[in-house]
Design a protein around this motif. Structure first.
Motif: not given
Length: 422
Positions: A42, A46, A105-106, A108-109, A114-115, A118-119, A122, A182
């Motif tokens: 992860q 990221i 997160l998965t 959204l990706s 996922l923007t 939003l990241l 998170f 993802a």
């Protein structure tokens, strides 16, 4: 208080791995190591996603720092919560929260929603969970083993984690290059099940629970005062804070080094993290065998670590940098494991949650300041400059603490004479 074992060599070797005879410790180590593989997948995903979205080292530092902002603001309170509650149950709650966040997160990706904002949101949620998870996880180690096994348990825990980190970055680099980010988030979600299962299977009757702190006024201030008046806590904490802010920023500096200096892709970044983990395993094994821990030995570790980082920053090419990063990883874990061990054995059990939360604020929460700062240094002076700042900070802290100790002793010796009236 110092950890000092002067038994015969055979006894020392047996003592180094004594904690492995403990079933609860073995279970927890297996579960945590599995989760670390997913967690580092992860982390790599990221970092790479942020660079893809922004192409900015400064933004990467901000995203990384967002994860640790809650620790910086709420870390001391989190430690007090840990001291007041059942450590195992609290860890079960944090692991479930981590799994839910990773699953979100998965999704959204995968859906392309996922923007960057939003990241960052998170990362803040992850950081809030870490407020309680970090001190609880560290404190639980002391509740799984006897006091005689504690030094072995902490050092071996670092070894297991870094062994797991060998797999995480390498797998992440391959997955990102072929399937995208993802799947890394999905695998991280599944990895938390291993920790949850290990916690549920612990034999509570065989644990060594610390006495819980009763509610009272001023308990956070009491924890800070306790650290301030305990030299074996205060001086390691100073080094942890300096290095936590400026040195332990490899998620920021290494992507910059591999991409902007050596022109390597995600595989290069994953490889850099992997070779540091190789060194981390070696450093953990060194820490396991260390029989004497003092503030002085920790200062020496900091100086060596800083010198190695400076050497890696000046490496002429990627192969040389990779070799040096092995030694950087080894020195990193030797320093970190030694600092945690010294603080755990120096703190009374009912204060450990607060002591370890203050450690978390410096080592992890310091990234809120250090992440953007190191990213900005990288943007202004290049990735080599970002690494050099960290190396000089570590070496400087290691050299400064002995001087501070001497000044403290001189001040204490002068104070009684001033009070006598002669």
């Amino acid at each position: 208080m110092k950890a000092d074992c002067r038994a015969d060599p055979g006894a020392r070797r047996r003592g180094s791995f004594a904690s492995l005879r403990n079933r609860n410790y073995r279970l927890f180590s297996i579960g945590q190591s599995t989760s670390v593989v997913g967690n580092w997948m992860q982390n790599i995903a990221i970092g790479w996603l942020t660079l893809e979205l922004t192409h900015s080292g400064t933004v990467l530092g901000i995203v990384t720092g967002a994860r640790y902002l809650p620790i910086l603001l709420l870390g001391a309170w989190g430690g007090l919560v840990v001291d007041r509650h059942d450590t195992r149950r609290l860890l079960l709650l944090t692991q479930v929260a981590f799994a839910v966040q990773a699953a979100l997160l998965t999704v959204l990706s995968l859906t392309g929603l996922l923007t960057l904002p939003l990241l960052i949101a998170f990362m803040l949620g992850l950081g809030f969970t870490n407020v309680f998870d970090n001190p609880a996880r560290q404190k639980l180690i002391g509740e799984l083993v006897s006091p005689a096994e504690l030094t072995s348990a902490i050092a071996l825990n670092s070894t297991f984690i870094n062994t797991a980190k060998l797999a995480g970055p390498g797998i992440a680099g391959s997955v990102i290059a072929t399937l995208g980010v993802a799947p890394c988030f999905a695998l991280d979600t599944l990895s938390f099940l291993a920790v949850i299962l290990s916690l549920l299977r612990l034999r509570t009757a065989e644990m060594f629970p610390a006495e819980r702190e009763k509610r009272a006024q001023g308990q956070i201030r009491a924890g800070l005062a306790y650290i301030r008046r305990t030299p074996d806590l205060l001086y390691p904490m100073i080094m942890v804070y300096v290095t936590g802010v400026l040195t332990w920023e490899f998620p920021v500096s290494l992507p910059l080094l591999t991409t902007s200096v050596f022109r390597a892709g995600p595989m290069g970044y994953g490889a850099a993290m992997a070779v540091m983990s190789v060194g981390g395993v070696l450093g953990g094994l060194v820490a396991v065998r260390r029989q004497r821990l003092t503030t002085r030995s920790l200062s020496v570790s900091a100086v060596i670590w800083g010198a190695l980082i400076c050497a890696a920053a000046l490496a002429p090419n990627l192969p040389v940098a990779m070799v040096l990063l092995v030694f950087v990883g080894s020195a990193s874990i030797t320093f970190n494991s030694s600092a945690k061990t010294l603080m755990q054995i120096s703190a009374v059990p009912q204060m450990r949650g607060r002591v370890l939360s203050i450690w978390s604020i410096g080592w992890l929460g310091g990234t809120v300041i250090g992440g953007p700062a190191v990213g900005a240094v990288g943007a202004a002076w290049g990735a080599r400059g970002a690494l050099l700042v960290g190396g000089l900070a570590a070496a400087g802290a290691g050299l400064a603490v002995p001087a501070l100790k001497l000044l403290g002793r001189a001040s204490r010796h002068r104070s009684p004479r001033r009070g006598t009236g002669h």
